[in-house]
Design a protein around this motif. Structure first.
Motif, PDB file in Angstrom:
ATOM      1  N   THR A  35       0.836  -1.206   0.000  1.00  0.00           N
ATOM      2  CA  THR A  35       0.000   0.000   0.000  1.00  0.00           C
ATOM      3  C   THR A  35       0.869   1.254   0.000  1.00  0.00           C
ATOM      4  N   PHE A  36       1.927   1.224   0.793  1.00  0.00           N
ATOM      5  CA  PHE A  36       2.800   2.401   0.912  1.00  0.00           C
ATOM      6  C   PHE A  36       3.596   2.604  -0.373  1.00  0.00           C
ATOM      7  N   GLU A  37       4.073   1.478  -0.915  1.00  0.00           N
ATOM      8  CA  GLU A  37       4.834   1.568  -2.167  1.00  0.00           C
ATOM      9  C   GLU A  37       3.948   2.073  -3.294  1.00  0.00           C
ATOM     10  N   HIS A  38       2.686   1.668  -3.257  1.00  0.00           N
ATOM     11  CA  HIS A  38       1.761   1.990  -4.330  1.00  0.00           C
ATOM     12  C   HIS A  38       1.231   3.416  -4.226  1.00  0.00           C
ATOM     13  N   TYR A  39       0.843   3.824  -3.035  1.00  0.00           N
ATOM     14  CA  TYR A  39       0.142   5.095  -2.872  1.00  0.00           C
ATOM     15  C   TYR A  39       0.974   6.239  -2.311  1.00  0.00           C
ATOM     16  N   GLU A  40       1.987   5.904  -1.518  1.00  0.00           N
ATOM     17  CA  GLU A  40       2.689   6.986  -0.823  1.00  0.00           C
ATOM     18  C   GLU A  40       3.875   7.476  -1.641  1.00  0.00           C
ATOM     19  N   SER A  41       4.151   8.749  -1.508  1.00  0.00           N
ATOM     20  CA  SER A  41       5.254   9.373  -2.251  1.00  0.00           C
ATOM     21  C   SER A  41       6.582   8.671  -1.985  1.00  0.00           C
ATOM     22  N   SER A  42       7.448   8.749  -2.960  1.00  0.00           N
ATOM     23  CA  SER A  42       8.779   8.149  -2.832  1.00  0.00           C
ATOM     24  C   SER A  42       9.641   8.912  -1.827  1.00  0.00           C
ATOM     25  N   ARG A  77       9.081   9.092   1.231  1.00  0.00           N
ATOM     26  CA  ARG A  77       9.061   8.376   2.527  1.00  0.00           C
ATOM     27  C   ARG A  77      10.440   7.775   2.797  1.00  0.00           C
ATOM     28  N   SER A  78      10.846   7.803   4.064  1.00  0.00           N
ATOM     29  CA  SER A  78      12.212   7.351   4.332  1.00  0.00           C
ATOM     30  C   SER A  78      12.346   6.369   5.493  1.00  0.00           C
ATOM     31  N   TYR A  79      11.842   6.701   6.678  1.00  0.00           N
ATOM     32  CA  TYR A  79      12.061   5.788   7.816  1.00  0.00           C
ATOM     33  C   TYR A  79      11.421   4.414   7.584  1.00  0.00           C
ATOM     34  N   CYS A  80      10.332   4.382   6.797  1.00  0.00           N
ATOM     35  CA  CYS A  80       9.695   3.081   6.554  1.00  0.00           C
ATOM     36  C   CYS A  80      10.586   2.203   5.675  1.00  0.00           C
ATOM     37  N   ARG A  81      11.591   2.817   5.053  1.00  0.00           N
ATOM     38  CA  ARG A  81      12.550   2.010   4.276  1.00  0.00           C
ATOM     39  C   ARG A  81      13.627   1.448   5.207  1.00  0.00           C
ATOM     40  N   SER A  82      13.999   2.233   6.227  1.00  0.00           N
ATOM     41  CA  SER A  82      15.003   1.751   7.187  1.00  0.00           C
ATOM     42  C   SER A  82      14.414   0.680   8.104  1.00  0.00           C
TER      43      SER A  82
END
Ligand SMILES: *Cc1c(COP(=O)(O)O)cnc(C)c1O
Length: 432
Positions: A13-20, A22-27
């Motif tokens: 959902t985050f990969e699909h809808y949220e802007s690139s 985003r950072s902490y959710c990648r860490s």
């Protein structure tokens, strides 16, 4: 793709809808669900020890019970939530308690300004006020400083990547070397003063100097007490205002409520946000020496200056500061933390680590690349810990201040295992 909310760690959902952006959710690639004190749980029930504390917004831990109770009662009684900057009972209680528990015992006298609810809002208001009062344009800031993401704050921030994001020239600021930036043997204050006193230096007299007493985002660089005192004296000599950005280091992070208490300086303006709301609720304040409070009504404003829910928890949070106990606990845990970090550094000499920081704001600096791998290994083991520094070369340990000894030791054990794992894999990974 199945968009139904499932108890799974699918981040689609985050990969699909949220802007690139985003950072902490990648860490920390999992979906969080609940949190309490120094612990967090994801949707699969895996628990994590929090050595990140919302980047300093959760000094009192997740969902602190006393604040939660006050907040729920206020909500149940239809306490007013949004008031712009109208007078409210909740704001009055905060102002009274802030003066009683914080300012008066420290012999400080500041007017409290409520800018918008973020750290960068507080910084912008401070820069604006310093320029207005002095009629000057330039602000002096420091190498590796971090002050926020809006244009004024970005102009006094060091990081090249973040600055580039502005897309326009960042001006009316001059960057000078922070304490230690030019090596242990160079007195950067003498260097700075040589620019101020020389009419051929090409630098016009700044309105203010903005400084962090300990640079968190910049790599856990600690300014010495002598340096901070000297800087304060230079500000007085040249008629520049001293702005301390205590957005991250305030509210006890380094051991005292204000981070500058350790050196006894009295800034002209202080910026606070992150943990001032107590519960992780958005709130910021700008503290202004009364004689500098030259704003006209409404000259600086913002829709969310009256977050009364935050005033309720902020007021309750200040009760931690009614005695010296909390500060003493932070000092004791800080000393324990330093011992453990020194041990890790000594145990893995091949990593050439260097322990840094004070109080509950500490870390270890490594050669670039190591800290990020330790952070990844830590996450896999159930420890949330970010990196800092221009090249993400420092592991940054900032647990909620209320963490107990057991929690701290448990997290540090996970950290040791993570470092060990990175050492074991060092040669294999580096050969790629
Ligand atoms: C986080 C931070 C800011 C910016 O705060 P935001 O709420 O993210 O705008 C400013 N200064 C320092 C020192 C910070 O750590």
């Amino acid at each position: 793709m199945n968009h139904a909310i499932r108890k799974s760690n699918d981040l689609g959902t985050f990969e699909h809808y949220e802007s690139s952006v985003r950072s902490y959710c990648r860490s920390f690639p999992t979906k969080f669900h609940r949190a309490s004190g120094y612990q967090m749980w994801d949707v699969e029930g895996k628990s994590y020890i929090d050595f990140f504390a919302g980047a300093g917004a959760l000094n009192y831990g997740h969902n602190p019970p006393e604040m939660k109770k006050k907040l729920i009662n206020y909500l149940m009684e239809d306490g007013i939530s949004h008031t712009l900057d109208m007078a409210s009972e909740a704001k009055e209680a905060f102002l009274v308690q802030f003066n009683k528990a914080i300012l008066k015992p420290r012999g400080l006298n500041y007017k409290v300004m409520f800018p918008g609810p973020t750290g960068t809002n507080s910084v912008e208001s401070a820069l604006k006020l310093a320029r207005k009062v002095t009629g000057r344009q330039t602000i002096m800031s420091f190498t590796n400083a971090f002050h926020g993401m809006t244009l004024g704050a970005l102009a006094v921030t060091g990081n090249k990547f973040k600055r580039k994001g502005a897309g326009v020239p960042l001006n009316h600021a001059v960057s000078m070397p922070y304490d230690g930036y030019m090596g242990a043997n160079t007195d950067t204050l003498a260097y700075i003063e040589s620019y101020l006193k020389d009419s051929g230096s090409g630098i016009s007299l700044p309105a203010a100097v903005i400084v962090e007493t300990l640079q968190g985002e910049g790599g856990i660089n600690v300014a010495s007490n002598e340096w901070l005192t000297g800087l304060s004296e230079i500000c007085k000599r040249y008629g520049m205002f001293l702005i301390v950005d205590d957005v991250q280091m305030g509210c006890g992070r380094t051991g005292s409520f204000f981070s500058f208490e350790r050196c006894g300086i009295v800034p002209d303006i202080v910026c606070m946000s992150k943990s001032i709301g107590g519960y992780g609720l958005p709130m910021a304040i700008t503290l202004i020496k009364p004689e500098l409070d030259q704003w006209s009504p409404g000259e600086h404003n913002g829709t969310f200056r009256g977050n009364n829910l935050a005033f309720i928890t902020a007021t309750e949070a200040l009760s931690y500061w009614e005695t010296n106990q909390f500060a003493e606990d932070i000092a004791a845990k800080g000393a324990l933390l330093r011992n453990e970090l020194d041990e890790i550094v000594a145990k893995f000499p091949e990593l050439k680590g260097e322990a840094r920081g004070i109080g509950m704001m500490q870390g270890i600096a490594f050669e670039p690349g190591i800290a990020e791998r330790i952070s990844i290994a830590a996450f896999e083991r159930g420890l949330i810990m970010e990196t800092s520094g221009t090249d993400s070369e420092v592991i940054k340990i900032m647990p909620p201040l209320m963490i107990d000894r057991d929690g701290l030791m448990e997290g540090l054990l996970l950290l040791k295992n993570s470092v060990e794992n990175v050492v074991d894999n060092k040669n294999t990974v580096l050969s790629h």
